[in-house]
Design an enzyme around this catalytic site. Structure first.
Site, PDB file in Angstrom:
ATOM      1  N   GLU A 137      61.059  34.948  16.662  1.00  0.00           N
ATOM      2  CA  GLU A 137      61.784  34.195  17.706  1.00  0.00           C
ATOM      3  C   GLU A 137      61.431  32.715  17.666  1.00  0.00           C
ATOM      4  O   GLU A 137      62.139  31.897  18.246  1.00  0.00           O
ATOM      5  CB  GLU A 137      61.482  34.792  19.090  1.00  0.00           C
ATOM      6  CG  GLU A 137      60.131  34.423  19.689  1.00  0.00           C
ATOM      7  CD  GLU A 137      58.974  35.276  19.176  1.00  0.00           C
ATOM      8  OE1 GLU A 137      59.170  36.028  18.191  1.00  0.00           O
ATOM      9  OE2 GLU A 137      57.868  35.174  19.747  1.00  0.00           O
ATOM     10  N   CYS A 190      53.327  40.312  17.207  1.00  0.00           N
ATOM     11  CA  CYS A 190      52.020  39.727  17.521  1.00  0.00           C
ATOM     12  C   CYS A 190      51.271  40.633  18.510  1.00  0.00           C
ATOM     13  O   CYS A 190      50.845  41.718  18.152  1.00  0.00           O
ATOM     14  CB  CYS A 190      52.207  38.305  18.041  1.00  0.00           C
ATOM     15  SG  CYS A 190      50.688  37.333  18.027  1.00  0.00           S
ATOM     16  N   HIS A 230      56.081  35.433  14.307  1.00  0.00           N
ATOM     17  CA  HIS A 230      56.996  35.390  15.458  1.00  0.00           C
ATOM     18  C   HIS A 230      58.407  35.002  15.015  1.00  0.00           C
ATOM     19  O   HIS A 230      58.704  33.798  14.956  1.00  0.00           O
ATOM     20  CB  HIS A 230      56.507  34.328  16.456  1.00  0.00           C
ATOM     21  CG  HIS A 230      55.296  34.717  17.243  1.00  0.00           C
ATOM     22  ND1 HIS A 230      55.382  35.270  18.506  1.00  0.00           N
ATOM     23  CD2 HIS A 230      53.977  34.642  16.950  1.00  0.00           C
ATOM     24  CE1 HIS A 230      54.156  35.501  18.973  1.00  0.00           C
ATOM     25  NE2 HIS A 230      53.284  35.134  18.057  1.00  0.00           N
TER      26      HIS A 230
END
Lengths: 89, 226
Positions: free
Chosen positions: B197, B87, B195
Protein backbone atom coordinates in the site's frame (compact mmCIF):
# COMPACT_ATOMS: atom_id res chain seq x y z
CA UNK A 1 -4.64 -22.83 47.08
CA UNK A 2 -2.50 -20.18 45.52
CA UNK A 3 0.78 -20.87 43.79
CA UNK A 4 3.53 -18.54 42.65
CA UNK A 5 4.73 -19.28 39.14
CA UNK A 6 7.83 -18.09 37.37
CA UNK A 7 8.18 -18.75 33.67
CA UNK A 8 11.47 -18.21 31.90
CA UNK A 9 11.19 -17.85 28.13
CA UNK A 10 14.28 -18.15 25.99
CA UNK A 11 15.04 -18.54 22.32
CA UNK A 12 15.50 -22.11 21.22
CA UNK A 13 19.00 -23.28 20.35
CA UNK A 14 19.79 -22.41 16.75
CA UNK A 15 17.59 -19.30 16.69
CA UNK A 16 19.73 -16.19 16.27
CA UNK A 17 19.73 -14.00 19.38
CA UNK A 18 20.87 -10.51 18.37
CA UNK A 19 20.28 -9.12 21.87
CA UNK A 20 22.47 -11.74 23.50
CA UNK A 21 25.13 -11.29 20.81
CA UNK A 22 25.16 -7.51 21.29
CA UNK A 23 25.50 -7.87 25.07
CA UNK A 24 28.31 -10.37 24.61
CA UNK A 25 30.18 -8.01 22.29
CA UNK A 26 29.76 -5.15 24.76
CA UNK A 27 31.18 -6.97 27.77
CA UNK A 28 34.90 -6.75 26.90
CA UNK A 29 34.54 -2.96 26.59
CA UNK A 30 33.47 -2.98 30.24
CA UNK A 31 36.41 -5.13 31.24
CA UNK A 32 34.53 -8.42 31.42
CA UNK A 33 36.64 -10.88 29.48
CA UNK A 34 35.99 -14.57 29.04
CA UNK A 35 32.18 -14.42 28.98
CA UNK A 36 30.55 -16.73 26.45
CA UNK A 37 27.17 -17.91 25.18
CA UNK A 38 25.15 -14.91 26.36
CA UNK A 39 21.47 -15.52 25.67
CA UNK A 40 18.77 -12.94 26.33
CA UNK A 41 15.39 -14.10 27.57
CA UNK A 42 12.36 -12.97 29.52
CA UNK A 43 10.92 -13.88 32.86
CA UNK A 44 7.27 -13.74 33.91
CA UNK A 45 5.84 -14.02 37.42
CA UNK A 46 2.22 -14.59 38.31
CA UNK A 47 0.09 -16.31 40.90
CA UNK A 48 -2.48 -18.93 40.07
CA UNK A 49 -5.34 -20.36 42.10
CA UNK A 50 -5.72 -24.12 41.86
CA UNK A 51 -6.96 -27.06 43.91
CA UNK A 52 -3.51 -28.61 44.12
CA UNK A 53 -0.02 -28.31 42.75
CA UNK A 54 -0.71 -30.63 39.85
CA UNK A 55 -3.55 -28.47 38.60
CA UNK A 56 -1.54 -25.29 39.13
CA UNK A 57 1.34 -26.76 37.14
CA UNK A 58 -0.96 -27.79 34.33
CA UNK A 59 -2.62 -24.36 34.09
CA UNK A 60 0.60 -22.37 34.38
CA UNK A 61 2.24 -24.63 31.82
CA UNK A 62 -0.61 -24.02 29.40
CA UNK A 63 -0.24 -20.26 29.88
CA UNK A 64 3.47 -20.54 29.18
CA UNK A 65 2.96 -22.69 26.11
CA UNK A 66 -0.01 -20.92 24.53
CA UNK A 67 0.82 -17.30 25.26
CA UNK A 68 4.10 -16.46 26.97
CA UNK A 69 6.28 -18.43 24.57
CA UNK A 70 6.02 -18.99 20.83
CA UNK A 71 7.00 -22.67 20.51
CA UNK A 72 8.25 -22.06 16.96
CA UNK A 73 11.17 -20.03 18.30
CA UNK A 74 11.13 -20.23 22.09
CA UNK A 75 11.35 -22.72 24.96
CA UNK A 76 9.87 -22.08 28.38
CA UNK A 77 10.76 -23.34 31.83
CA UNK A 78 8.21 -23.24 34.64
CA UNK A 79 8.98 -23.03 38.35
CA UNK A 80 6.16 -23.30 40.85
CA UNK A 81 5.88 -23.01 44.60
CA UNK A 82 3.08 -22.43 47.11
CA UNK A 83 2.45 -18.71 47.48
CA UNK A 84 2.58 -17.11 50.88
CA UNK A 85 -0.56 -15.60 52.34
CA UNK A 86 -1.36 -12.73 50.00
CA UNK A 87 -3.47 -9.65 50.51
CA UNK A 88 -7.14 -10.55 50.93
CA UNK A 89 -8.98 -9.79 47.71
CA UNK B 1 -19.73 -4.89 -8.44
CA UNK B 2 -16.40 -4.19 -6.83
CA UNK B 3 -14.71 -6.85 -4.71
CA UNK B 4 -15.17 -6.22 -0.99
CA UNK B 5 -12.04 -6.18 1.13
CA UNK B 6 -12.29 -6.35 4.92
CA UNK B 7 -9.38 -4.46 6.49
CA UNK B 8 -9.00 -5.62 10.08
CA UNK B 9 -8.20 -2.99 12.71
CA UNK B 10 -6.66 -3.94 16.04
CA UNK B 11 -5.88 -1.41 18.74
CA UNK B 12 -2.51 -0.12 17.55
CA UNK B 13 -2.95 -0.94 13.87
CA UNK B 14 -1.86 2.10 11.87
CA UNK B 15 -1.85 1.19 8.18
CA UNK B 16 -5.56 0.50 7.76
CA UNK B 17 -6.39 3.75 5.94
CA UNK B 18 -3.42 3.39 3.60
CA UNK B 19 -4.49 -0.16 2.74
CA UNK B 20 -8.11 0.88 2.27
CA UNK B 21 -7.09 3.76 -0.01
CA UNK B 22 -4.78 1.53 -2.04
CA UNK B 23 -7.29 -1.27 -2.62
CA UNK B 24 -9.94 1.29 -3.51
CA UNK B 25 -7.56 2.81 -6.00
CA UNK B 26 -7.14 -0.71 -7.41
CA UNK B 27 -10.91 -0.93 -7.82
CA UNK B 28 -12.20 -2.63 -4.66
CA UNK B 29 -14.51 -1.49 -1.89
CA UNK B 30 -12.79 -1.51 1.51
CA UNK B 31 -14.44 -1.72 4.90
CA UNK B 32 -12.67 -1.41 8.23
CA UNK B 33 -13.44 -4.30 10.59
CA UNK B 34 -12.82 -3.83 14.31
CA UNK B 35 -10.95 -6.60 16.07
CA UNK B 36 -13.88 -7.32 18.38
CA UNK B 37 -16.18 -8.08 15.45
CA UNK B 38 -16.85 -11.77 15.06
CA UNK B 39 -18.20 -11.36 11.56
CA UNK B 40 -16.39 -10.33 8.39
CA UNK B 41 -19.62 -9.34 6.68
CA UNK B 42 -19.70 -10.01 2.95
CA UNK B 43 -15.94 -9.79 2.52
CA UNK B 44 -14.36 -11.41 -0.53
CA UNK B 45 -10.86 -11.01 0.91
CA UNK B 46 -9.33 -10.01 4.23
CA UNK B 47 -6.26 -7.87 4.85
CA UNK B 48 -4.48 -7.64 8.20
CA UNK B 49 -2.57 -4.36 7.86
CA UNK B 50 0.60 -3.19 9.53
CA UNK B 51 1.10 -1.36 12.79
CA UNK B 52 1.52 -2.42 16.40
CA UNK B 53 -1.53 -4.53 17.26
CA UNK B 54 -2.09 -4.51 21.02
CA UNK B 55 1.11 -2.50 21.33
CA UNK B 56 3.18 -5.47 20.15
CA UNK B 57 3.36 -6.38 23.84
CA UNK B 58 4.87 -9.78 24.61
CA UNK B 59 5.70 -10.40 20.94
CA UNK B 60 4.35 -8.83 17.75
CA UNK B 61 1.06 -10.57 17.02
CA UNK B 62 1.04 -12.63 20.22
CA UNK B 63 -1.99 -10.89 21.72
CA UNK B 64 -3.75 -10.01 18.46
CA UNK B 65 -4.05 -13.69 17.76
CA UNK B 66 -6.60 -13.90 20.60
CA UNK B 67 -8.77 -11.03 19.33
CA UNK B 68 -12.35 -12.20 18.61
CA UNK B 69 -12.08 -11.40 14.91
CA UNK B 70 -9.32 -13.98 14.46
CA UNK B 71 -11.76 -16.88 14.70
CA UNK B 72 -13.66 -15.42 11.76
CA UNK B 73 -10.40 -14.86 9.88
CA UNK B 74 -9.37 -18.47 10.49
CA UNK B 75 -12.77 -19.70 9.33
CA UNK B 76 -12.61 -17.52 6.22
CA UNK B 77 -9.13 -18.87 5.47
CA UNK B 78 -10.22 -22.47 6.02
CA UNK B 79 -12.96 -21.91 3.46
CA UNK B 80 -10.36 -20.87 0.90
CA UNK B 81 -10.88 -17.12 1.16
CA UNK B 82 -7.89 -14.89 0.42
CA UNK B 83 -6.23 -13.58 3.59
CA UNK B 84 -3.21 -11.28 3.40
CA UNK B 85 -1.10 -10.11 6.33
CA UNK B 86 1.19 -7.15 5.73
CA UNK B 87 4.10 -6.57 8.12
CA UNK B 88 2.44 -6.69 11.58
CA UNK B 89 -0.38 -8.60 9.88
CA UNK B 90 2.18 -11.21 8.75
CA UNK B 91 3.42 -11.48 12.33
CA UNK B 92 -0.17 -12.00 13.53
CA UNK B 93 -0.79 -14.76 10.97
CA UNK B 94 2.32 -16.67 12.09
CA UNK B 95 1.40 -16.29 15.76
CA UNK B 96 -2.10 -17.52 14.94
CA UNK B 97 -0.66 -20.59 13.24
CA UNK B 98 -2.22 -19.67 9.89
CA UNK B 99 1.25 -19.42 8.39
CA UNK B 100 4.38 -21.42 9.27
CA UNK B 101 7.49 -19.97 10.89
CA UNK B 102 7.96 -16.81 12.92
CA UNK B 103 9.32 -13.29 12.61
CA UNK B 104 12.07 -12.25 15.00
CA UNK B 105 14.14 -9.14 15.60
CA UNK B 106 16.17 -7.98 12.62
CA UNK B 107 19.80 -8.98 12.23
CA UNK B 108 21.93 -6.48 14.13
CA UNK B 109 18.89 -5.20 16.06
CA UNK B 110 18.44 -2.64 13.31
CA UNK B 111 15.09 -1.06 12.55
CA UNK B 112 14.78 -0.90 8.79
CA UNK B 113 12.66 1.61 6.86
CA UNK B 114 13.67 1.67 3.22
CA UNK B 115 12.63 0.74 -0.29
CA UNK B 116 13.28 -2.94 -0.92
CA UNK B 117 13.48 -4.92 -4.09
CA UNK B 118 11.67 -8.23 -3.97
CA UNK B 119 11.33 -10.96 -6.56
CA UNK B 120 8.15 -12.92 -7.15
CA UNK B 121 9.15 -16.57 -6.72
CA UNK B 122 5.76 -18.25 -6.79
CA UNK B 123 2.48 -17.64 -8.55
CA UNK B 124 0.70 -19.89 -6.10
CA UNK B 125 -0.56 -17.20 -3.76
CA UNK B 126 -3.40 -14.75 -3.34
CA UNK B 127 -1.13 -11.77 -4.09
CA UNK B 128 0.94 -13.22 -6.93
CA UNK B 129 -1.49 -15.30 -8.99
CA UNK B 130 -0.95 -14.25 -12.56
CA UNK B 131 2.26 -12.35 -11.78
CA UNK B 132 5.18 -13.88 -13.66
CA UNK B 133 7.82 -15.60 -11.53
CA UNK B 134 10.97 -13.50 -11.65
CA UNK B 135 9.12 -10.18 -11.65
CA UNK B 136 11.08 -7.69 -9.50
CA UNK B 137 9.08 -5.15 -7.51
CA UNK B 138 10.22 -2.13 -5.51
CA UNK B 139 8.16 -2.01 -2.32
CA UNK B 140 9.15 -0.41 1.01
CA UNK B 141 9.75 -2.30 4.23
CA UNK B 142 9.35 -0.74 7.66
CA UNK B 143 9.94 -3.07 10.60
CA UNK B 144 12.02 -4.12 13.58
CA UNK B 145 10.94 -7.76 13.78
CA UNK B 146 10.96 -8.85 10.16
CA UNK B 147 13.55 -11.58 10.14
CA UNK B 148 11.76 -14.71 9.03
CA UNK B 149 12.81 -17.94 10.75
CA UNK B 150 11.64 -21.53 10.60
CA UNK B 151 13.24 -24.91 11.14
CA UNK B 152 14.99 -26.77 8.33
CA UNK B 153 12.10 -29.15 7.76
CA UNK B 154 9.61 -26.32 7.44
CA UNK B 155 11.90 -24.48 5.04
CA UNK B 156 12.23 -27.59 2.88
CA UNK B 157 8.44 -27.96 2.88
CA UNK B 158 8.01 -24.31 1.92
CA UNK B 159 10.39 -24.71 -1.01
CA UNK B 160 8.91 -28.02 -2.15
CA UNK B 161 5.40 -26.62 -1.91
CA UNK B 162 6.25 -23.48 -3.87
CA UNK B 163 5.17 -21.44 -0.83
CA UNK B 164 7.98 -18.89 -0.80
CA UNK B 165 6.14 -16.08 -2.53
CA UNK B 166 8.62 -13.19 -2.35
CA UNK B 167 12.38 -13.01 -1.78
CA UNK B 168 14.51 -9.94 -1.13
CA UNK B 169 17.20 -9.17 -3.68
CA UNK B 170 19.15 -7.44 -0.88
CA UNK B 171 18.26 -9.07 2.42
CA UNK B 172 17.57 -6.19 4.86
CA UNK B 173 16.91 -8.14 8.06
CA UNK B 174 18.57 -11.54 8.09
CA UNK B 175 15.53 -13.54 6.98
CA UNK B 176 16.33 -17.17 6.26
CA UNK B 177 16.63 -17.84 2.52
CA UNK B 178 15.96 -14.11 1.86
CA UNK B 179 12.26 -14.73 2.49
CA UNK B 180 10.05 -11.63 2.31
CA UNK B 181 6.71 -13.40 2.00
CA UNK B 182 5.24 -16.89 2.37
CA UNK B 183 1.93 -18.57 1.67
CA UNK B 184 0.15 -21.51 3.26
CA UNK B 185 0.00 -24.79 1.36
CA UNK B 186 -3.22 -23.81 -0.41
CA UNK B 187 -1.86 -20.38 -1.34
CA UNK B 188 -4.88 -18.43 -0.12
CA UNK B 189 -3.21 -17.19 3.09
CA UNK B 190 -0.17 -14.97 2.49
CA UNK B 191 2.10 -12.91 4.68
CA UNK B 192 4.65 -10.39 3.49
CA UNK B 193 6.84 -7.84 5.25
CA UNK B 194 6.93 -5.22 2.45
CA UNK B 195 4.04 -2.75 2.36
CA UNK B 196 2.36 -2.80 -1.08
CA UNK B 197 0.00 0.00 0.00
CA UNK B 198 3.03 2.27 0.32
CA UNK B 199 3.93 1.66 -3.31
CA UNK B 200 0.54 2.47 -4.76
CA UNK B 201 1.07 5.95 -6.18
CA UNK B 202 3.83 7.50 -8.29
CA UNK B 203 4.14 10.22 -5.65
CA UNK B 204 5.32 7.52 -3.23
CA UNK B 205 8.14 6.54 -5.56
CA UNK B 206 6.68 3.28 -6.82
CA UNK B 207 3.42 1.80 -7.99
CA UNK B 208 4.70 -1.77 -7.85
CA UNK B 209 2.51 -2.56 -4.85
CA UNK B 210 -0.52 -2.30 -7.11
CA UNK B 211 0.70 -5.42 -8.93
CA UNK B 212 0.17 -7.48 -5.77
CA UNK B 213 -3.06 -5.71 -4.80
CA UNK B 214 -4.50 -6.19 -8.30
CA UNK B 215 -3.73 -9.91 -8.04
CA UNK B 216 -5.49 -9.99 -4.67
CA UNK B 217 -8.53 -8.25 -6.10
CA UNK B 218 -8.67 -10.75 -8.96
CA UNK B 219 -8.60 -13.58 -6.40
CA UNK B 220 -11.32 -11.85 -4.40
CA UNK B 221 -13.47 -11.52 -7.52
CA UNK B 222 -12.99 -15.25 -8.04
CA UNK B 223 -14.31 -15.89 -4.53
CA UNK B 224 -17.32 -13.74 -5.33
CA UNK B 225 -18.05 -15.67 -8.52
CA UNK B 226 -17.64 -19.09 -6.90
Amino acid sequence: MRFAARVEVRLRPGIADPEGATIERALPALGFEGVHDVRAGRSFRFEVDAADEQEARRRAGEIAHRLLANPVIEDSVLELEPAGPGEPD
Amino acid sequence: MAARIAVVVFPGTNCEHDVAAAVERAGAAASLTWHRDRDLGQADAVVLPGGFAHGDYLRPGALARFSPVMEAVAGFAAGGGPVVGICNGFQILTEAGLLPGALVKNRGLRFVCAPSRVRVDSERSAVTAGVAVGTVLSIPVNHFSGSYVCDARTLAALRDGDQVVLRYLENPNGSVDDIAGVANAAGNVVGLMPHPERAADALLGSTDGLVLLAALLAQAAGVRAA
